[in-house]
Motif scaffolding. Structure first.
Motif, PDB file in Angstrom:
ATOM      1  N   PRO A 303       0.807  -1.233   0.000  1.00  0.00           N
ATOM      2  CA  PRO A 303       0.000   0.000   0.000  1.00  0.00           C
ATOM      3  C   PRO A 303       0.836   1.278   0.000  1.00  0.00           C
ATOM      4  CG  PRO A 303      -0.813  -1.549   1.661  1.00  0.00           C
ATOM      5  CD  PRO A 303       0.475  -2.103   1.141  1.00  0.00           C
ATOM      6  N   PHE A 304       2.010   1.249   0.635  1.00  0.00           N
ATOM      7  CA  PHE A 304       2.841   2.452   0.721  1.00  0.00           C
ATOM      8  C   PHE A 304       3.569   2.716  -0.607  1.00  0.00           C
ATOM      9  CE2 PHE A 304       2.005   1.048   4.978  1.00  0.00           C
ATOM     10  CZ  PHE A 304       1.657   2.235   5.616  1.00  0.00           C
ATOM     11  N   HIS A 305       3.967   1.645  -1.284  1.00  0.00           N
ATOM     12  CA  HIS A 305       4.592   1.819  -2.591  1.00  0.00           C
ATOM     13  C   HIS A 305       3.583   2.388  -3.578  1.00  0.00           C
ATOM     14  CE1 HIS A 305       6.261   0.382  -6.528  1.00  0.00           C
ATOM     15  NE2 HIS A 305       7.347   0.914  -5.993  1.00  0.00           N
ATOM     16  N   ARG A 306       2.384   1.797  -3.598  1.00  0.00           N
ATOM     17  CA  ARG A 306       1.329   2.291  -4.501  1.00  0.00           C
ATOM     18  C   ARG A 306       1.024   3.755  -4.231  1.00  0.00           C
ATOM     19  NH1 ARG A 306      -2.667  -2.665  -3.775  1.00  0.00           N
ATOM     20  NH2 ARG A 306      -1.826  -4.089  -5.330  1.00  0.00           N
ATOM     21  N   ALA A 307       0.937   4.110  -2.933  1.00  0.00           N
ATOM     22  CA  ALA A 307       0.567   5.480  -2.567  1.00  0.00           C
ATOM     23  C   ALA A 307       1.644   6.475  -3.004  1.00  0.00           C
ATOM     24  CB  ALA A 307       0.328   5.579  -1.065  1.00  0.00           C
ATOM     25  N   GLU A 308       2.928   6.111  -2.863  1.00  0.00           N
ATOM     26  CA  GLU A 308       3.997   7.022  -3.301  1.00  0.00           C
ATOM     27  C   GLU A 308       3.949   7.255  -4.806  1.00  0.00           C
ATOM     28  OE1 GLU A 308       7.879   7.092  -0.373  1.00  0.00           O
ATOM     29  OE2 GLU A 308       8.126   6.257  -2.373  1.00  0.00           O
ATOM     30  N   LEU A 309       3.759   6.173  -5.562  1.00  0.00           N
ATOM     31  CA  LEU A 309       3.665   6.297  -7.020  1.00  0.00           C
ATOM     32  C   LEU A 309       2.460   7.147  -7.405  1.00  0.00           C
ATOM     33  CD1 LEU A 309       4.351   2.700  -8.411  1.00  0.00           C
ATOM     34  CD2 LEU A 309       5.848   4.672  -8.508  1.00  0.00           C
ATOM     35  N   SER A 310       1.340   6.829  -6.792  1.00  0.00           N
ATOM     36  CA  SER A 310       0.081   7.494  -7.146  1.00  0.00           C
ATOM     37  C   SER A 310       0.118   8.978  -6.788  1.00  0.00           C
ATOM     38  CB  SER A 310      -1.070   6.791  -6.424  1.00  0.00           C
ATOM     39  OG  SER A 310      -2.237   7.547  -6.497  1.00  0.00           O
ATOM     40  N   LEU A 311       0.576   9.305  -5.570  1.00  0.00           N
ATOM     41  CA  LEU A 311       0.581  10.697  -5.111  1.00  0.00           C
ATOM     42  C   LEU A 311       1.512  11.549  -5.980  1.00  0.00           C
ATOM     43  CD1 LEU A 311      -0.106  12.975  -3.153  1.00  0.00           C
ATOM     44  CD2 LEU A 311       1.575  12.056  -1.558  1.00  0.00           C
ATOM     45  N   SER A 312       2.723  11.052  -6.228  1.00  0.00           N
ATOM     46  CA  SER A 312       3.673  11.839  -7.026  1.00  0.00           C
ATOM     47  C   SER A 312       3.160  12.018  -8.447  1.00  0.00           C
ATOM     48  CB  SER A 312       5.051  11.174  -7.030  1.00  0.00           C
ATOM     49  OG  SER A 312       4.951   9.844  -7.501  1.00  0.00           O
ATOM     50  N   GLY A 313       2.625  10.925  -9.013  1.00  0.00           N
ATOM     51  CA  GLY A 313       2.118  10.997 -10.392  1.00  0.00           C
ATOM     52  C   GLY A 313       0.955  11.966 -10.509  1.00  0.00           C
ATOM     53  N   ARG A 314       0.078  11.936  -9.511  1.00  0.00           N
ATOM     54  CA  ARG A 314      -1.114  12.787  -9.559  1.00  0.00           C
ATOM     55  C   ARG A 314      -0.753  14.269  -9.381  1.00  0.00           C
ATOM     56  NH1 ARG A 314      -5.889  12.758 -11.906  1.00  0.00           N
ATOM     57  NH2 ARG A 314      -7.482  13.881 -10.721  1.00  0.00           N
ATOM     58  N   VAL A 315       0.193  14.571  -8.475  1.00  0.00           N
ATOM     59  CA  VAL A 315       0.606  15.970  -8.274  1.00  0.00           C
ATOM     60  C   VAL A 315       1.198  16.514  -9.570  1.00  0.00           C
ATOM     61  CG1 VAL A 315       2.333  17.436  -7.135  1.00  0.00           C
ATOM     62  CG2 VAL A 315       0.942  15.874  -5.770  1.00  0.00           C
ATOM     63  N   ARG A 316       2.051  15.731 -10.234  1.00  0.00           N
ATOM     64  CA  ARG A 316       2.683  16.197 -11.481  1.00  0.00           C
ATOM     65  C   ARG A 316       1.648  16.353 -12.592  1.00  0.00           C
ATOM     66  NH1 ARG A 316       6.488  11.925 -12.501  1.00  0.00           N
ATOM     67  NH2 ARG A 316       7.332  13.134 -14.220  1.00  0.00           N
ATOM     68  N   GLN A 317       0.663  15.461 -12.595  1.00  0.00           N
ATOM     69  CA  GLN A 317      -0.425  15.541 -13.577  1.00  0.00           C
ATOM     70  C   GLN A 317      -1.247  16.822 -13.374  1.00  0.00           C
ATOM     71  OE1 GLN A 317      -2.736  11.977 -13.192  1.00  0.00           O
ATOM     72  NE2 GLN A 317      -3.752  12.212 -15.153  1.00  0.00           N
TER      73      GLN A 317
END
Length: 751
Positions: A303-317
């Protein structure tokens, strides 16, 4: 017990084993961790005398008839007592015993009055009737079909829980955990405990790996079983996330697991490799080392790996999207807009505040940070005023109820907790996410230093493309209780997110000793403790005396001198939980001083604590199944009701929500007259009292003291030694948490 243990210090044989039968009348002390209990039993010998029994009685309920095996002895202070080595419950045989048993609150729906009616009607056959013909309960005056059914169900559940408890008794599992195991697995409880004990650590709150491991050993699972090693690895990672890390470097994880499990390093390495291929196991990935050093192999729980990928990707998007839900601000005449704003608010913005306002209204994602008295609040109000003037839909949120209330007062607009904003559902999923975004043009999140990785990810996923997202917080405070350092990572050197840091302390704020000293502490200078009318130091070098003085100041002196309510207006903030000046011990003393026991005040003893109506309490875990949108770690409230018949306690939270707790859920609550400084994040109190003692030496750090002082709106009292205070001001927090969000935000990782 060995024969050596059965001998006294003089070598004389210890007293012989004996059997004692009696009804458990009251528990005077119980340690939930090791099961040690001090209780009083009625042996039925007349005269109303009660006998003291001590030992492993965890799980026994008041009103139950017990058959105890143990040894007679004598205590120098309390006299004759019986030390219990093991016990079994036996159903009472007399009408009086049955009445006492049923009226003890053991069966939900039957209190003392109803127990009296039922036993008057059925006599010594009462328990047989409930067991074999529960429908006959309808014969009792005042018992309808609905309540009869409820009592029968409660009786069956109690029987089943007892069976699980008897099975678990040998491995020292507490009553509340046995109840949880039963509620999770019901009829499969014993099967799961016997065959898959490590599942308990993942599935049941309150059971960590160590308890599951103890159970596993007792049911014969080998010490070097791969199942045990994999569970131990996941436990070590889970412990690390509890300490704020999103991952652990592989070498550190292996070393931690070898120490925890006491097995060969090779076995741990093999089991970690297997876990990394399991879709529900762990993720291994190289990430940059601290301060740009060599790469480290990071091991994440999924869950923590997914959240790091998702949060960073979404902020940049969000930053990149060409859409803009507030296009009017791209070519606004700022002089005119800011002039209109000054007329509306009655004050001009300082240049750095103007910069922050422009940034929030033109950039899709932005950060506003700064210490107390630097005008963060006024800047936020200005952003909201201008956005609303252009008819923008503005949503305001904060991680805690108190912070949300403060944000609403400040802006004159509605604000909610992040959890309510997202409408979190049982299980933790949000009603609003990428596929169903929030209807907002501007989302403002205050106290962003409290946002952990998982919550920040849920929030950012729900922001619609083209909307503006403003994070507001003080990056110098302690990081979030949960894993991650989201605000710090958003502000990192390579972060693509634009930010403004407010540094100028306004003249009005300079008059405040609280604000002045907060900035002194943050810059490594000792606070001024003389000549101020809102910041005091009571010097006391002895830790125990400092604890007592803290209680006196919070419960008596401050209320008397400043007219404060000790429950509502004064908060004790301790650097740590344990010790004579720790939050745990101080809570007991403060409860005695502020909400002492009275014959007319309902109370419930649970483990080593007593809960009373009027108690100030805090939730100590995230529970997505409670309240409208979950109740979260750190939520504070006051006990408003206590129903012994229904075995339920009601808490009114800071968000003005009434939340009910069954008595077997009370280990989710702790008293909150004193809380640790970590737990106080996002809250503000009129007055805070902070014990700063050498007993908390290892915890004394600058950002800890700074966070505590900045929780006070009007008044700070430090109690303790100058030496400890000096240590806290000098010591800069050691190192960052293990997180790769900054690296991913910079676009160097996947995401």
């Amino acid at each position: 017990m060995s024969s050596a243990q059965r001998r006294t210090a003089e070598g004389v044989p210890a007293p012989r084993m004996a059997v004692l039968e009696g009804v458990l009348e009251r528990v005077t002390y119980a340690n939930e961790e090791n099961g040690y209990t001090v209780a009083r039993v009625d042996t039925g010998r007349g005269g109303g005398d009660l006998l003291t029994v001590v030992g492993a009685l965890l799980g026994a309920q008041v009103g139950e008839s017990l058959r105890m095996e143990g040894r007679w002895g004598s205590h120098p202070q309390y006299g004759k007592q019986f030390t219990v080595e093991n016990y079994t419950t036996v159903l009472p045989a007399t009408i009086q015993g049955i009445r006492r048993y049923l009226g003890s609150g053991l069966i939900k729906g039957i209190g003392p009055v109803m127990a009296d009616r039922i036993t008057t009607h059925f006599g010594v056959d009462t328990l047989d009737v409930i067991e074999t013909e529960p429908k006959r309960l309808i014969e009792v005056p005042g018992l309808g079909p609905k309540r009869t059914k409820k009592i029968a169900a409660a009786w069956e559940e109690q029987k089943a829980i007892k069976e699980v408890m008897v099975f678990l008794q040998g491995v020292g599992v507490s009553t509340s955990i046995a109840v949880r195991i039963y509620k999770k697995y019901e009829d499969a409880s014993i099967s799961v405990v016997r065959n898959q004990p490590y599942r308990l650590a993942a599935d049941v709150w309150g059971i960590g790996f160590l308890t599951a491991d103890r159970i596993a050993q007792s049911v014969g699972i080998p010490h070097d079983s791969p199942e045990r090693v994999k569970a131990g690895l996941q436990y070590a990672l889970s412990q690390s996330t509890d300490q704020g890390n999103c991952f652990l470097p592989e070498e550190r994880l292996i070393a931690d697991a070898v120490k925890l499990l006491q097995v060969d390093t090779g076995l741990v390495i093999d089991c970690l490799a297997e876990l990394a291929t399991d879709p529900e196991g762990v993720v291994r990935e190289p990430v940059p080392g601290p301060d740009g050093g060599d790469d480290v192999t990071a091991v994440y729980l999924i869950p923590f790996h997914r959240a790091e990928l998702s949060l960073s990707g979404r902020v940049r998007q969000l930053l990149r999207t060409p859409d803009d839900r507030m296009p009017a601000f791209q070519d606004v005449a700022w002089d005119k807009a800011l002039g209109w704003l000054a007329g509306r608010t009655g004050a001009d913005l300082a240049p750095e505040q103007q910069e922050a306002v422009k940034l929030a209204l033109t950039s899709k994602v932005a950060v506003l940070t700064g210490g107390p008295g630097c005008g963060k609040s006024f800047t936020v109000r200005s952003v909201v005023e201008l956005a609303r003037a252009k008819k923008a839909k503005v949503l305001l949120a904060a991680p805690t109820g108190r912070a949300a209330k403060r944000l609403a007062e400040l802006t004159g607009a509605e604000a909610s907790t992040v959890h309510r904003l997202l409408e979190l559902k049982p299980g933790g999923d949000a009603a609003y996410d990428k596929d169903r975004p929030l209807d907002a043009d501007l989302v403002v999140v205050d106290e962003a230093s409290m946002l952990d990785l998982l919550l920040a990810n849920k929030l950012v996923k729900a922001v619609p493309p083209g909307a503006h997202l403003l994070f507001v917080g003080d990056v110098d405070q302690l990081p979030s209780v949960g894993a991650g350092e989201v605000l710090r990572d958003l502000l990192s050197e390579d972060s693509p997110v634009p930010a403004v840091r407010l540094t100028r302390v306004f003249r009005q704020a300079q008059q405040s000793g609280v604000v002045t000293n907060a900035h002194r502490i943050n810059s490594g200078q000792p606070p001024l403790t003389q000549g101020l009318n809102d910041f005091f130091l009571f010097v006391e070098d002895d830790t125990e005396e400092a604890g007592r003085l803290t209680v006196d100041v919070a419960a008596r002196r401050l209320p008397a001198k400043f007219g404060l309510d000790p429950r509502r207006d004064v908060q004790v903030l301790a650097p740590m939980h344990r010790g004579p000046a720790g939050a745990g011990h101080l809570n007991g003393l403060l409860q005695q001083a502020i909400t002492p026991g009275r014959p007319d005040l309902p109370e419930k003893r649970f483990g080593g604590r007593v809960f009373r109506v009027g108690d100030k309490v805090t939730q100590i875990r995230n529970n997505y199944d409670k309240g409208a949108n979950g109740v979260f770690n750190g939520t504070v409230g006051v006990v408003k009701g206590l129903d012994a018949d229904e075995q339920r306690l009601t808490v009114r939270t800071d968000e003005d929500e009434e939340v009910e707790y069954d008595f077997d859920e009370l280990d989710e609550l702790a008293h909150a007259y004193a809380v640790t400084i970590h737990r106080s994040q996002g809250s503000e109190y009129p007055a805070v009292v902070i014990p700063v003692t050498t007993g908390a030496w290892m915890m004394l750090q600058r950002n800890l003291l700074y966070t505590a002082v900045t929780r006070a709106k009007k008044l700070v009292v430090l109690v303790g030694s100058r030496k400890a205070l000096g240590q806290a001001v000098r010591t800069v927090s050691a190192g960052r948490r293990w997180t790769a969000l900054d690296h991913r935000l910079a676009g160097r990782g996947t995401g």
